[in-house]
Design a protein around this motif. Sequence first.
Motif, mmCIF file in Angstrom:
data_model
loop_
_atom_site.group_PDB
_atom_site.id
_atom_site.type_symbol
_atom_site.label_atom_id
_atom_site.label_comp_id
_atom_site.label_asym_id
_atom_site.label_seq_id
_atom_site.Cartn_x
_atom_site.Cartn_y
_atom_site.Cartn_z
ATOM 1 N N TYR A 1 92.987 -79.866 -0.037
ATOM 2 C CA TYR A 1 92.973 -81.199 -0.613
ATOM 3 C C TYR A 1 91.962 -81.239 -1.756
ATOM 4 O O TYR A 1 90.973 -80.521 -1.745
ATOM 5 C CB TYR A 1 92.530 -82.239 0.425
ATOM 6 C CG TYR A 1 93.533 -82.564 1.491
ATOM 7 C CD1 TYR A 1 93.600 -81.830 2.670
ATOM 8 C CD2 TYR A 1 94.417 -83.637 1.340
ATOM 9 C CE1 TYR A 1 94.513 -82.149 3.660
ATOM 10 C CE2 TYR A 1 95.327 -83.964 2.332
ATOM 11 C CZ TYR A 1 95.368 -83.216 3.480
ATOM 12 O OH TYR A 1 96.270 -83.537 4.459
ATOM 13 N N LEU B 1 91.696 -88.703 -1.645
ATOM 14 C CA LEU B 1 91.989 -87.393 -1.074
ATOM 15 C C LEU B 1 93.469 -87.085 -1.272
ATOM 16 O O LEU B 1 94.328 -87.773 -0.724
ATOM 17 C CB LEU B 1 91.658 -87.435 0.419
ATOM 18 C CG LEU B 1 91.397 -86.142 1.167
ATOM 19 C CD1 LEU B 1 90.221 -85.392 0.581
ATOM 20 C CD2 LEU B 1 91.130 -86.455 2.627
ATOM 21 N N ILE C 1 96.653 -84.196 -1.277
ATOM 22 C CA ILE C 1 97.113 -82.885 -0.822
ATOM 23 C C ILE C 1 97.491 -82.025 -2.022
ATOM 24 O O ILE C 1 98.078 -82.503 -2.997
ATOM 25 C CB ILE C 1 98.319 -83.025 0.140
ATOM 26 C CG1 ILE C 1 98.773 -81.655 0.684
ATOM 27 C CG2 ILE C 1 99.477 -83.749 -0.542
ATOM 28 C CD1 ILE C 1 97.903 -81.110 1.739
ATOM 29 N N ASN D 1 101.968 -72.855 6.554
ATOM 30 C CA ASN D 1 102.264 -72.796 7.979
ATOM 31 C C ASN D 1 102.597 -71.356 8.327
ATOM 32 O O ASN D 1 103.554 -70.794 7.798
ATOM 33 C CB ASN D 1 103.427 -73.740 8.324
ATOM 34 C CG ASN D 1 103.836 -73.633 9.778
ATOM 35 O OD1 ASN D 1 104.731 -72.885 10.139
ATOM 36 N ND2 ASN D 1 103.154 -74.375 10.624
ATOM 37 N N PHE E 1 88.610 -79.805 -0.266
ATOM 38 C CA PHE E 1 88.513 -79.698 1.185
ATOM 39 C C PHE E 1 89.640 -78.830 1.725
ATOM 40 O O PHE E 1 90.798 -78.975 1.341
ATOM 41 C CB PHE E 1 88.618 -81.074 1.846
ATOM 42 C CG PHE E 1 87.397 -81.922 1.701
ATOM 43 C CD1 PHE E 1 87.355 -82.939 0.762
ATOM 44 C CD2 PHE E 1 86.284 -81.713 2.509
ATOM 45 C CE1 PHE E 1 86.226 -83.735 0.618
ATOM 46 C CE2 PHE E 1 85.147 -82.505 2.377
ATOM 47 C CZ PHE E 1 85.120 -83.511 1.429
ATOM 48 N N VAL F 1 100.806 -77.679 14.147
ATOM 49 C CA VAL F 1 102.053 -78.421 13.989
ATOM 50 C C VAL F 1 102.957 -78.072 15.161
ATOM 51 O O VAL F 1 103.290 -76.904 15.374
ATOM 52 C CB VAL F 1 102.747 -78.076 12.666
ATOM 53 C CG1 VAL F 1 104.090 -78.786 12.581
ATOM 54 C CG2 VAL F 1 101.864 -78.480 11.500
ATOM 55 N N ASN G 1 106.214 -84.603 15.842
ATOM 56 C CA ASN G 1 105.044 -85.373 15.418
ATOM 57 C C ASN G 1 103.922 -84.462 14.929
ATOM 58 O O ASN G 1 103.863 -83.286 15.278
ATOM 59 C CB ASN G 1 104.534 -86.227 16.583
ATOM 60 C CG ASN G 1 105.429 -87.424 16.838
ATOM 61 O OD1 ASN G 1 106.086 -87.934 15.926
ATOM 62 N ND2 ASN G 1 105.476 -87.872 18.074
ATOM 63 N N TYR G 2 103.065 -85.060 14.114
ATOM 64 C CA TYR G 2 101.955 -84.295 13.561
ATOM 65 C C TYR G 2 100.714 -84.508 14.398
ATOM 66 O O TYR G 2 100.491 -85.579 14.953
ATOM 67 C CB TYR G 2 101.666 -84.733 12.117
ATOM 68 C CG TYR G 2 102.825 -84.580 11.172
ATOM 69 C CD1 TYR G 2 102.820 -85.220 9.946
ATOM 70 C CD2 TYR G 2 103.934 -83.801 11.484
ATOM 71 C CE1 TYR G 2 103.866 -85.098 9.054
ATOM 72 C CE2 TYR G 2 104.989 -83.675 10.611
ATOM 73 C CZ TYR G 2 104.947 -84.327 9.392
ATOM 74 O OH TYR G 2 105.986 -84.204 8.510
ATOM 75 N N ASN G 3 99.883 -83.494 14.423
ATOM 76 C CA ASN G 3 98.583 -83.602 15.077
ATOM 77 C C ASN G 3 97.496 -83.799 14.043
ATOM 78 O O ASN G 3 97.710 -83.593 12.848
ATOM 79 C CB ASN G 3 98.307 -82.345 15.898
ATOM 80 C CG ASN G 3 99.292 -82.184 17.039
ATOM 81 O OD1 ASN G 3 99.562 -83.142 17.763
ATOM 82 N ND2 ASN G 3 99.847 -81.000 17.203
ATOM 83 N N GLU G 4 96.317 -84.164 14.517
ATOM 84 C CA GLU G 4 95.215 -84.435 13.605
ATOM 85 C C GLU G 4 94.802 -83.166 12.868
ATOM 86 O O GLU G 4 94.988 -82.057 13.347
ATOM 87 C CB GLU G 4 94.015 -85.016 14.368
ATOM 88 C CG GLU G 4 93.391 -84.081 15.371
ATOM 89 C CD GLU G 4 94.052 -84.140 16.730
ATOM 90 O OE1 GLU G 4 95.190 -84.666 16.832
ATOM 91 O OE2 GLU G 4 93.440 -83.668 17.699
ATOM 92 N N GLN G 5 94.232 -83.384 11.679
ATOM 93 C CA GLN G 5 93.721 -82.283 10.885
ATOM 94 C C GLN G 5 92.206 -82.226 11.037
ATOM 95 O O GLN G 5 91.535 -83.253 11.143
ATOM 96 C CB GLN G 5 94.086 -82.477 9.408
ATOM 97 C CG GLN G 5 95.593 -82.434 9.161
ATOM 98 C CD GLN G 5 95.962 -82.639 7.718
ATOM 99 O OE1 GLN G 5 95.151 -82.479 6.815
ATOM 100 N NE2 GLN G 5 97.226 -82.977 7.478
ATOM 101 N N PHE H 1 88.830 -80.954 9.183
ATOM 102 C CA PHE H 1 88.412 -80.664 7.811
ATOM 103 C C PHE H 1 87.156 -79.808 7.755
ATOM 104 O O PHE H 1 86.275 -79.899 8.622
ATOM 105 C CB PHE H 1 88.150 -81.971 7.058
ATOM 106 C CG PHE H 1 89.400 -82.673 6.629
ATOM 107 C CD1 PHE H 1 90.123 -83.438 7.528
ATOM 108 C CD2 PHE H 1 89.869 -82.555 5.322
ATOM 109 C CE1 PHE H 1 91.294 -84.079 7.138
ATOM 110 C CE2 PHE H 1 91.035 -83.196 4.924
ATOM 111 C CZ PHE H 1 91.751 -83.952 5.835
ATOM 112 N N GLY H 2 87.074 -79.005 6.701
ATOM 113 C CA GLY H 2 85.857 -78.275 6.409
ATOM 114 C C GLY H 2 84.841 -79.178 5.713
ATOM 115 O O GLY H 2 85.138 -80.342 5.423
ATOM 116 N N PRO H 3 83.667 -78.659 5.415
ATOM 117 C CA PRO H 3 82.601 -79.470 4.816
ATOM 118 C C PRO H 3 82.801 -79.746 3.326
ATOM 119 O O PRO H 3 82.089 -80.571 2.754
ATOM 120 C CB PRO H 3 81.350 -78.615 5.036
ATOM 121 C CG PRO H 3 81.872 -77.220 5.098
ATOM 122 C CD PRO H 3 83.220 -77.303 5.734
#
Lengths: 109, 115
Positions: B35, B43, B45, B50, B90, B96, B100-104, B106-108
């Motif tokens: 991102y 933010l 994409i 995948n 990011f 996946v 349905n999608y799952n939470e992402q 994130f890196g710092p």
Amino acid sequence: EDQVTQSPEALRLQEGESSSLNCSYTVSGLRGLFWYRQDPGKGPEFLFTLYSAGEEKEKERLKATLTKKESFLHITAPKPEDSATYLCAAGGGYQKVTFGIGTKLQVIP
Amino acid sequence: DTAVSQTPKYLVTQMGNDKSIKCEQNLGHDTMYWYKQDSKKFLKIMFSYNNKELIINETVPNRFSPKSPDKAHLNLHINSLELGDSAVYFCASSQVSGGNYNEQFFGPGTRLTVL
């Protein structure tokens, strides 16, 4: 095109003053509505996922709800440590998640 | 035990240079993302992989090239850097599964400044 709109862009609350953040979404075939918290200089931190209209989730002073067009993040009796930017994101087709601009929350002691 | 890590955290470089940002996740996820967060904190994409396969390739200049050597790594190479590339980048990962999608996670972030 998928769209996520958040309001207000900024919100200032007194400690203990409850309020709600709004997230409106236009996504064909919603596959998840996500709420994240982002502190300055850090990556977004996951809070909630909602999948179906009518679904609610709670965590401490935060409660997220979902309708077919909107999601709300309710903040009850906020504390200064709840100050952050809250991001809403909607999952659409092709594994794409679209983020809103965020609501910057400031809680004043 | 960092879940999603990025290097470097800060990157300052001159216009026209080529630079790379590295990302690694130890969560066992099968999908990774890049991102871009601009000065207005929006933010957006850029890419998604995948199982090492490019899934999402948004309207990004072809100066940006992602590379995924394995499921745990997703690097971003940027050629001929421009002033407008200055932003925070990011990396994120998720699992996946099904419809349905799952939470992402994130890196710092990597703050890129192009002078």
